[in-house]
Design a protein around this motif. Structure first.
Motif, mmCIF file in Angstrom:
data_model
loop_
_atom_site.group_PDB
_atom_site.id
_atom_site.type_symbol
_atom_site.label_atom_id
_atom_site.label_comp_id
_atom_site.label_asym_id
_atom_site.label_seq_id
_atom_site.Cartn_x
_atom_site.Cartn_y
_atom_site.Cartn_z
ATOM 1 N N PRO A 192 -1.527 7.113 -7.283
ATOM 2 C CA PRO A 192 -2.023 6.056 -6.614
ATOM 3 C C PRO A 192 -3.312 5.559 -6.931
ATOM 4 N N GLU A 193 -4.304 6.485 -7.284
ATOM 5 C CA GLU A 193 -5.567 6.100 -7.661
ATOM 6 C C GLU A 193 -5.583 5.605 -9.261
ATOM 7 N N TYR A 194 -4.653 6.271 -9.978
ATOM 8 C CA TYR A 194 -4.528 5.742 -11.244
ATOM 9 C C TYR A 194 -4.025 4.250 -11.401
ATOM 10 N N SER A 195 -3.149 4.111 -10.508
ATOM 11 C CA SER A 195 -2.596 2.735 -10.292
ATOM 12 C C SER A 195 -3.557 1.711 -9.798
ATOM 13 N N ILE A 196 -4.403 2.127 -9.189
ATOM 14 C CA ILE A 196 -5.671 1.275 -8.559
ATOM 15 C C ILE A 196 -6.606 1.028 -9.834
ATOM 16 N N LYS A 197 -7.048 1.992 -10.356
ATOM 17 C CA LYS A 197 -7.732 1.845 -11.590
ATOM 18 C C LYS A 197 -7.146 0.988 -12.621
ATOM 19 N N VAL A 198 -6.018 1.033 -13.055
ATOM 20 C CA VAL A 198 -5.397 0.567 -13.955
ATOM 21 C C VAL A 198 -5.216 -1.165 -13.717
ATOM 22 N N GLY B 6 0.754 -1.288 0.066
ATOM 23 C CA GLY B 6 0.005 0.038 -0.049
ATOM 24 C C GLY B 6 0.868 1.232 -0.100
ATOM 25 N N LYS B 7 2.031 1.144 -0.106
ATOM 26 C CA LYS B 7 2.991 2.244 -0.037
ATOM 27 C C LYS B 7 3.270 2.654 -1.702
ATOM 28 N N GLY B 8 3.803 4.124 -1.576
ATOM 29 C CA GLY B 8 4.218 4.376 -2.945
ATOM 30 C C GLY B 8 3.196 5.098 -3.824
ATOM 31 N N ASN B 9 3.565 5.630 -4.920
ATOM 32 C CA ASN B 9 2.761 5.907 -5.919
ATOM 33 C C ASN B 9 2.017 5.137 -7.068
ATOM 34 N N ASP B 10 2.748 4.004 -6.867
ATOM 35 C CA ASP B 10 2.005 3.054 -7.752
ATOM 36 C C ASP B 10 1.798 1.717 -7.130
ATOM 37 N N PRO B 11 0.764 1.614 -6.190
ATOM 38 C CA PRO B 11 0.434 0.630 -5.083
ATOM 39 C C PRO B 11 -0.014 -0.819 -5.524
ATOM 40 N N MET B 12 -0.446 -0.591 -6.826
ATOM 41 C CA MET B 12 -0.861 -1.906 -7.538
ATOM 42 C C MET B 12 0.289 -2.354 -8.665
ATOM 43 N N GLN B 13 1.208 -1.579 -8.812
ATOM 44 C CA GLN B 13 2.661 -1.861 -9.508
ATOM 45 C C GLN B 13 2.108 -2.231 -11.059
ATOM 46 N N SER B 14 1.094 -1.264 -11.413
ATOM 47 C CA SER B 14 0.466 -1.383 -12.775
ATOM 48 C C SER B 14 0.898 -0.569 -13.889
ATOM 49 N N SER B 15 2.239 -0.298 -13.672
ATOM 50 C CA SER B 15 2.795 0.943 -14.732
ATOM 51 C C SER B 15 3.034 -0.014 -16.075
ATOM 52 N N GLU B 16 3.232 -1.073 -16.256
ATOM 53 C CA GLU B 16 3.722 -1.898 -17.216
ATOM 54 C C GLU B 16 2.342 -2.602 -17.840
ATOM 55 N N CYS B 17 1.146 -2.485 -17.363
ATOM 56 C CA CYS B 17 -0.180 -2.631 -17.815
ATOM 57 C C CYS B 17 -0.642 -2.209 -19.136
ATOM 58 N N GLU B 18 -1.066 -2.959 -19.872
ATOM 59 C CA GLU B 18 -1.787 -2.381 -21.273
ATOM 60 C C GLU B 18 -2.770 -1.142 -21.059
ATOM 61 N N PHE B 19 -3.263 -1.272 -19.903
ATOM 62 C CA PHE B 19 -4.266 0.178 -19.561
ATOM 63 C C PHE B 19 -3.721 1.091 -19.205
ATOM 64 N N ASN B 20 -2.372 1.154 -19.067
ATOM 65 C CA ASN B 20 -1.978 2.441 -18.462
ATOM 66 C C ASN B 20 -1.471 3.098 -19.856
ATOM 67 N N THR B 21 -2.060 4.330 -19.989
ATOM 68 C CA THR B 21 -2.220 5.153 -21.269
ATOM 69 C C THR B 21 -1.576 6.430 -20.792
ATOM 70 N N GLN B 22 -1.361 6.727 -19.612
ATOM 71 C CA GLN B 22 -0.999 7.857 -19.317
ATOM 72 C C GLN B 22 0.552 8.183 -18.855
ATOM 73 N N PHE B 23 1.147 7.089 -18.522
ATOM 74 C CA PHE B 23 2.568 7.047 -18.235
ATOM 75 C C PHE B 23 3.382 6.162 -18.915
ATOM 76 N N GLU B 24 4.842 6.112 -18.899
ATOM 77 C CA GLU B 24 5.538 5.267 -19.430
ATOM 78 C C GLU B 24 5.354 3.974 -18.829
ATOM 79 N N LYS B 25 5.342 2.997 -19.837
ATOM 80 C CA LYS B 25 5.270 1.500 -19.293
ATOM 81 C C LYS B 25 6.467 0.988 -18.954
ATOM 82 N N VAL B 26 6.960 1.450 -17.970
ATOM 83 C CA VAL B 26 8.370 0.829 -17.233
ATOM 84 C C VAL B 26 7.933 0.770 -15.622
ATOM 85 N N PRO B 27 8.523 -0.024 -15.067
ATOM 86 C CA PRO B 27 8.362 -0.213 -13.612
ATOM 87 C C PRO B 27 8.295 1.027 -12.791
#
Length: 208
Positions: free
Chosen positions: A107-113, A80-101
């Motif tokens: 945090p809310e966007y991480s949860i959404k993705v 539950g820590k950090g700005n990417d709590p679901m570690q979802s940066s590399e998911c295909e649904f991430n369209t707002q940030f670079e797809k790297v760890p």
């Protein structure tokens, strides 16, 4: 004088009603938080703080019955820590940030993705319900490895096994020239934090 007394009594009643209402709301929230902590005692306070946001996106993706499993996933991913709590940066649904760890910094966007992607994993794994043990195992490992793992399983064993999780990791390491690919014990690592301990017990009994 009589009318003044009646007005004061009326104002007093209104204030009393408002106070009772506020006390009632506070008491309800206290009970809700207490029950939440009792039901999710295996996850951290940081994870529990995201419960409302997680439930919001779980409902949007029609997987609200998996909320405690999602909490267990977040616990494994970040506690539950950090700005990417679901570690979802590399998911295909991430369209707002670079797809790297750890590229996501909201945090809310991480949860959404992350929840959107897990909903896809559940669908591709053909999970029927929260009681579909083998389907849950497959969907969880796919969240860590990617949907390609489900395609690999369908061509070989037709269901999750710890061995094919290891084999897929080795295959990807060889093909991509990597020293590490995912977490072959991801299913176990998530289920340690899940309230239904029978799932992790079954995993240990079957694969250890």
């Amino acid at each position: 004088m009589k009318k003044k007394k009646m007005r004061l009594k009326k104002q007093f009643r209104i204030i009393l009603v408002l106070l009772i209402a506020l006390l009632g709301i506070s008491f309800f929230q206290l009970i809700k938080n207490k029950l939440s902590n009792e039901e999710n005692s295996l996850v951290s306070a940081e994870v529990l703080n995201y419960e409302d946001i997680m439930l919001k996106y779980a409902k949007e993706n029609h997987i609200e019955e998996y909320i405690e499993l999602l909490q267990a996933m977040m616990m494994q991913e970040s506690g539950g820590k950090g700005n990417d709590p679901m570690q979802s940066s590399e998911c295909e649904f991430n369209t707002q940030f670079e797809k790297v760890p750890n590229a996501i910094n909201e945090p809310e966007y991480s949860i959404k993705v992350g929840i959107q992607y897990f909903a896809k994993c559940l669908d591709r794994a053909k999970v029927q319900s929260i009681d579909d043990k083998n389907g849950i195992y497959l969907a969880l490992q796919a969240y860590n490895y990617g949907i390609g793992y489900i395609n690999y399983v369908r061509q070989n064993d037709d269901q999750y096994t710890y061995q094919n999780a290891i084999d897929f990791s080795e295959k990807c390491k060889t093909e991509q020239g990597l020293s590490v690919y995912g977490d072959s014990k991801y299913v176990y690592h998530v289920l340690r934090y899940y309230t239904d301990t029978s799932l992790v017990d079954d995993w240990l009994e079957t694969y250890c």
